[in-house]
Write an enzyme that holds these catalytic residues in place. Structure first.
Site, short mmCIF file in Angstrom:
data_model
loop_
_atom_site.label_atom_id
_atom_site.label_comp_id
_atom_site.label_asym_id
_atom_site.label_seq_id
_atom_site.Cartn_x
_atom_site.Cartn_y
_atom_site.Cartn_z
N LYS C 80 100.59 -45.49 -106.97
CA LYS C 80 99.56 -44.71 -107.67
C LYS C 80 99.91 -43.23 -107.58
O LYS C 80 100.35 -42.75 -106.54
CB LYS C 80 98.20 -44.98 -107.03
N SER C 155 89.82 -46.61 -110.61
CA SER C 155 90.80 -45.66 -111.07
C SER C 155 92.25 -46.12 -110.97
O SER C 155 93.12 -45.58 -111.64
CB SER C 155 90.64 -44.35 -110.28
N SER C 179 87.97 -48.54 -106.65
CA SER C 179 89.13 -48.21 -107.48
C SER C 179 90.36 -49.09 -107.29
O SER C 179 91.30 -49.00 -108.08
CB SER C 179 89.54 -46.75 -107.25
#
Lengths: 481, 95, 486
Positions: C80, C155, C179
């Site tokens: 990420k 996210s 997320s």
């Protein structure tokens, strides 16, 4: 100061003498090129986290103990939020609610009176960076600024007093007392001129006898205890003038201008600060156990106030002398060492606070880094006692000792500055003086016995001070009779 | 609870956040709705409840006082939008 | 599609060990896959092909010398883009950090490097991890590989999508209010949020410091356990990382959940939850019962307040964490600023997207003078009540279950106009972060061709119980074997 009295409280920021910064492992040393003592943590890079330096907490606990504070069993850090380029995260990690220590006091001496000043709180926080303003030496008029983060994250301990000081003299004495204490604890070198100890004054005035506090102003930008006193004096005068003219004092921050001797309003256009404090989620609470406190307590040596008391009682020396000795790092150890070898505390104190301090101060030296050793000082004192040199000569000898590191004996031998003990040599000098000063000689013979003092002085001059005055006196009387 | 454009402007100033007039209007509307939704919290009695600021109870985490230099200071400076003499340059500071 | 692309890491590890495939071949295969599907999925902000090829080669040399390799050595992984990678652009999918090159590695990145995994690239996210769809990315929206019209969740949408689309074998995400789990649910993969403090946050670009946690997104539960073995553990650089022993998580994968006590959170099975989701969860619960678990319903009354509470605490911390993007030391600076203040205002206006601005505004407001007690203090108190509800429930149950998300993946653009409805999609995941407990999401069915996720929550530091439960369920079902058709 007529119908008004002043009320003063002080905030002292002390940089702690740790090896590394408060929340990261960067060095705290000064004088490196810009942005050399920095890392991702103290420059607030995305993703970094703070980890508390244990020694910082120990230093604060030490100070809190010395200031008779209550140490909080549970305290927390908070974020104080405001935007400024010298603050890399745009918040300062500090303590707000639940500080490390509260409710202490310190005793100060002003003009022979002892006063007790209460300590409101002690808390820990991180220092900000340094701004260099281009095109001007200050913000006003500069075209841009440069930020150096070397100082960012240096541990700061804030000591906040209660508004217990009535005069700028007391404020000055308070700062001197705190500075001496921090130095003797070894937690801060307390150099105001270098910024390792900073002081802001909160000051207000009120009619004498009034119990309510007036509106206070905060006086900043003082970098010596003298400047602090001057700034407070100036601000009190300003406030009195303003009130007498029917004006209202507004709560504000005022800068002291050392050149004009006036305080000036910063007239900030920014609205009142809203720091939006909240508990720092990246640091865990601090719990200080009784055991930890006891352990630190044992590591604290004699505090300045205790030492002054002991020196006065045990050695019978003057309080001012003890204060001078304690002000200079390492001098107390030197003093005690010299007494062990030599005795006579007041004589040792006189030399340390007189010629030796003057020399060290002029050269910005500490006694332990000077060339003078305990043994050589004691050697010189012994030469005075034996009458080999006079006190006057000794004052020259000690400077040479400090310059060269040689013993008094060596210096005396090299310069031939020993006292004249040969009476024949002295009588020669006396006869010469008698010959050259017929008027005082006649006066003496006419019964003005006091004129012998002048003649003794003349003999001393001729012998360049190498004669013993009482011997000269005796021999003169004999020659004149 | 309804926010005004003044509230939005005040908060934006505290946060040093530039907003267009359109953004301000949208935010007045959206934030009012969001804070209205939060009023549900008034239903719950929290008298005497200790606040939780950390997910887990922890205490006394320390580093030892040891200086370890960081060697990539140039990489820190390299991210600076404007750097002069190894320092971060910022425009004129008006007070 | 080459079948190597759909295998979990533990199977690929065997093949590497047996020299049936080399890490270089595997890496090449995955980058070919990226080339063919990335224009549709858009999972990555940055690809690191050159470094990946180099790394793979080094692993192959090790294998050819007969050296033992670790479980993730030579395995392609997605990271990420809020995890700091030294010298590799780390953007948080924000224009304000579009060109940021971290001068250091996050602790998890150091661990991934030490484990010999091969990073494919940095995955897309909602800007600063604020969002549930990746539509708040400052660059582009990632698409759900199961249906490109829908969002992958957020996210960690890029991290979930790249695993679902077989652009990486597994990935790392971060979870502040769901997320990791919600995108795992939307994309039909396994996602685990560890206990707060289990994985170091050092180098994770902070959103809400007291809630953020890094965790794995994987093709199956075994891979989640393997990745946890690599990333978990105490870090002296993170004061909130827990100094507790880390077990071998793969040992928890026994498949045996006989007499395990499971509480079904009734508050998350009622209104606001889609029927298809409810049905799938009910079926999953039945399956768990068949496997020998003891099922009961449990009510968590404080859950009603978790969402408003979260939307005070998370923005408050975020508003503070995001103050440092001030154009002084790094990040976007507005051209030719006249003075410091206008530099702050304009740089932050241009650099932050609408959702980030919104949260900075909420957070600044709730901390500002006069409002702290009514909002922030209140929220911290409610947080205590949520924790207490979990403590009570865990006194009776080993794990708790619920849907991960109230719905399957929604259409792109459907909720962007209404932030509150977007926030509501985190209703089942948020209480977990508030209490700091671990939770996993794993596939448990489909609705309209879109995956549904089952959330299993555990006690503090008991990731083993949720992995054990999830593994037993996975072994008894085929959901995780399904792959999207791209």
């Amino acid at each position: 100061m007529s119908k008004y009295e002043s009320v003063i409280g002080l905030e002292i920021h002390a940089q702690l003498l740790t090896e590394s910064k408060i929340f990261c492992s960067c060095s705290t040393t000064f004088g490196n090129e810009p942005n050399r003592n920095i890392c991702p943590v103290c420059t607030g890079q995305p993703g970094v986290l703070p980890v508390l330096n244990k020694k910082v907490v120990e230093f604060a606990i030490k100070t809190a103990l010395a200031l008779h504070c209550q140490i909080a069993p549970y305290s927390i850090f908070a974020r104080k939020q405001y935007f400024y380029p010298d603050l890399p995260k745009d918040f300062q990690i500090s303590q707000y609610e639940l500080p490390l220590a509260t409710n202490g006091y310190v005793e100060i001496n002003v003009n022979g009176n002892t006063r007790c000043i209460r300590i409101h709180r002690i808390h820990l926080e991180e220092d900000a960076g340094k701004l260099v303003h281009a095109g001007s030496d200050r913000i006003q008029g500069s075209t841009y600024s440069l930020v150096d983060f070397n100082r960012t994250g240096v541990p700061l301990m804030e000591i906040v007093s209660e508004p217990d000081m009535a005069t700028p003299e007391e404020a000055r004495a308070y700062v001197q007392e705190i500075a001496a204490l921090l130095k003797s604890l070894g937690v801060c070198d307390a150099k105001m001129e270098e910024g390792s100890l900073r002081c802001d004054g909160n000051v207000s005035i009120r009619p004498v006898g009034d119990k309510n506090l007036g509106t206070k102003t905060e006086v900043k930008n003082v970098n010596s205890t003298k400047a602090l006193k001057d700034a407070l004096d100036a601000e009190i005068v300003r406030q009195i003038k303003a009130v007498d003219a029917g004006e209202r004092i507004i709560q504000e921050t005022r800068h002291f201008n050392e050149n004009t001797g006036q305080t000036i309003s910063l007239r900030s256009k920014e609205e009142a600060h809203d720091y939006r404090y909240f508990p720092e989620p990246d640091l865990v609470p601090l719990e200080v156990s009784k055991e930890w406190i006891d352990e630190i307590k044992q590591g604290i040596g004699e505090l300045p106030a205790e030492k002054i008391k002991r020196y006065v009682e045990q050695f019978g020396i003057k309080t001012e002398d003890v204060e001078t000795i304690l002000e200079s790092p390492g001098m107390a150890e030197f003093f005690e060492g010299a007494i062990r070898l030599y005795g006579k505390p007041q004589i040792v104190a006189n030399w340390l606070t007189g010629e030796i301090s003057a020399y060290l101060n002029a050269k910005k030296l500490e006694i332990k880094n000077s060339k003078l050793k305990i043994s050589t000082l004691v050697g010189m004192l012994a030469l005075i006692d034996k009458g080999t040199i006079s006190g006057k000569i000794a004052k020259e000898v000690i400077v040479k000792m400090l310059d060269t590191g040689k013993s008094a004996e060596e210096i005396v031998k090299e310069s031939g500055a020993t006292q004249i003990s040969d009476e024949g040599e002295l009588i020669k000098a006396i006869q010469e003086v008698i010959k050259n000063n017929p008027k005082p000689v006649q006066d003496y013979k006419d019964g003005k016995k006091a004129s012998i003092t002048f003649l003794v002085g003349q003999v001393m001059k001729v012998t360049k001070g190498r004669a013993k005055p009482d011997l000269v006196n005796k021999l003169l009387e004999k020659e004149l009779s | 609870m309804a926010l005004t454009i003044k509230d939005v402007e005040h908060v934006a100033k505290l946060a040093r956040l530039g907003l267009s007039e359109e953004e301000k209007t949208t935010l007045v509307d959206q934030l009012s709705k969001i804070f209205g939704y939060m009023e549900v919290l008034n239903k719950i009695d929290t008298k005497g409840v200790l606040p939780t600021s950390h997910a887990l109870p922890m205490k006394n985490v320390f580093r030892q006082d040891k200086a370890i230099p960081f060697n990539n200071t140039d990489e820190i400076l390299a991210n600076g939008p404007e750097v002069e003499k190894r320092m971060f340059k910022v425009p004129k500071i008006l007070d | 599609m080459n079948e190597l692309l759909i295998k979990p890491s533990h199977e690929l590890h065997e093949l590497l060990n047996k020299k049936e495939v080399s890490s270089s071949e595997l890496t090449k295969l995955f980058f070919e896959r990226v080339e063919s599907v990335e224009n549709k999925v858009k999972a990555f902000v940055t690809l690191t092909k050159e470094e990946a090829i180099k790394k793979a080669k080094a692993v192959d040399e090790k294998i050819s010398k007969g050296e033992k390799i670790g479980p993730l050595e030579g395995i392609p992984i997605g990271l990420k883009d809020n995890l700091c990678t030294r010298g590799i652009k780390t953007t948080c999918s924000s224009k304000i950090l579009a060109n940021y090159l971290p001068p250091y590695n996050a602790t998890v990145i150091e661990k991934i490097i030490a484990a010999g995994a091969v990073p494919v690239g940095k995955t897309n996210l909602d800007e600063f991890a604020m969002g549930s769809s990746t539509e708040n990315s400052g660059f582009f929206t990632t698409k759900n590989p199961w249906n490109l019209e829908t969002v992958p969740g957020g996210s960690s949408g890029g991290s979930a999508a790249c695993v679902a689309a077989s652009e990486a074998v597994l990935s790392l995400g971060s979870d502040t209010g769901g997320s990791i789990r919600q995108p795992a649910s939307f994309c039909g993969v396994v996602g685990l949020k560890p206990t707060y403090g289990r994985v170091s946050r050092f180098g994770l670009i902070a959103f809400a410091s007291s809630l953020d946690q890094i965790g794995p997104l994987t093709k199956d539960v075994t891979d989640a356990a393997i990745l946890m073995n690599i990333i978990a553990g105490y870090d002296p650089k993170d004061s909130t990382s827990a100094n507790v022993a880390v077990p071998d998580y793969t040992k928890a994968l026994t498949g045996d959940i006989k007499s395990l006590k499971i509480g079904v959170v009734s508050d998350l099975m009622g209104k606001g939850i889609d029927n298809a989701v409810k049905d799938a969860i009910k079926a999953a619960i039945k399956k768990l019962e068949e496997l020998g678990a003891v099922i009961e319903e449990v009510s968590m009354p404080s859950f009603e307040y978790a969402l408003p509470c979260y939307y005070i605490i998370a923005p408050a911390e975020a508003s503070s964490n995001l103050a440092r993007y001030d154009a002084v030391k790094f990040g976007h600076r507005t051209p030719d600023p006249q003075d410091l203040l206008s530099m702050y205002y304009n740089s932050r206006r241009e650099g932050f997207g609408p959702e980030v601005k919104r949260r900075i505004m909420i957070g600044t407001y709730v901390l500002s003078a006069g409002y702290y007690d009514a909002y922030y203090l209140k929220a911290m108190q409610v947080r205590t009540l949520i924790k207490q509800d979990f403590e009570k429930a865990f006194a009776k149950y080993d794990v708790l279950v619920s849907p991960t998300s109230p719905s399957v993946a929604f259409k792109a653009g459907e909720k962007t106009g209404d932030p509150l409805s977007m926030y509501l999609s985190d209703i089942a995941t948020i209480p977990v972060n508030m209490a700091g407990i671990p939770a996993i999401s794993l596939p448990c069915g489909f609705s309209n061709g879109l995956p549904i996720g089952l959330q299993i929550m555990g006690k503090v530091f008991d990731e083993e119980a949720i992995l054990k439960t999830a593994y037993a369920y996975e072994q008894a079902t085929e959901w995780n074997k399904q792959r999207p058709n791209l």
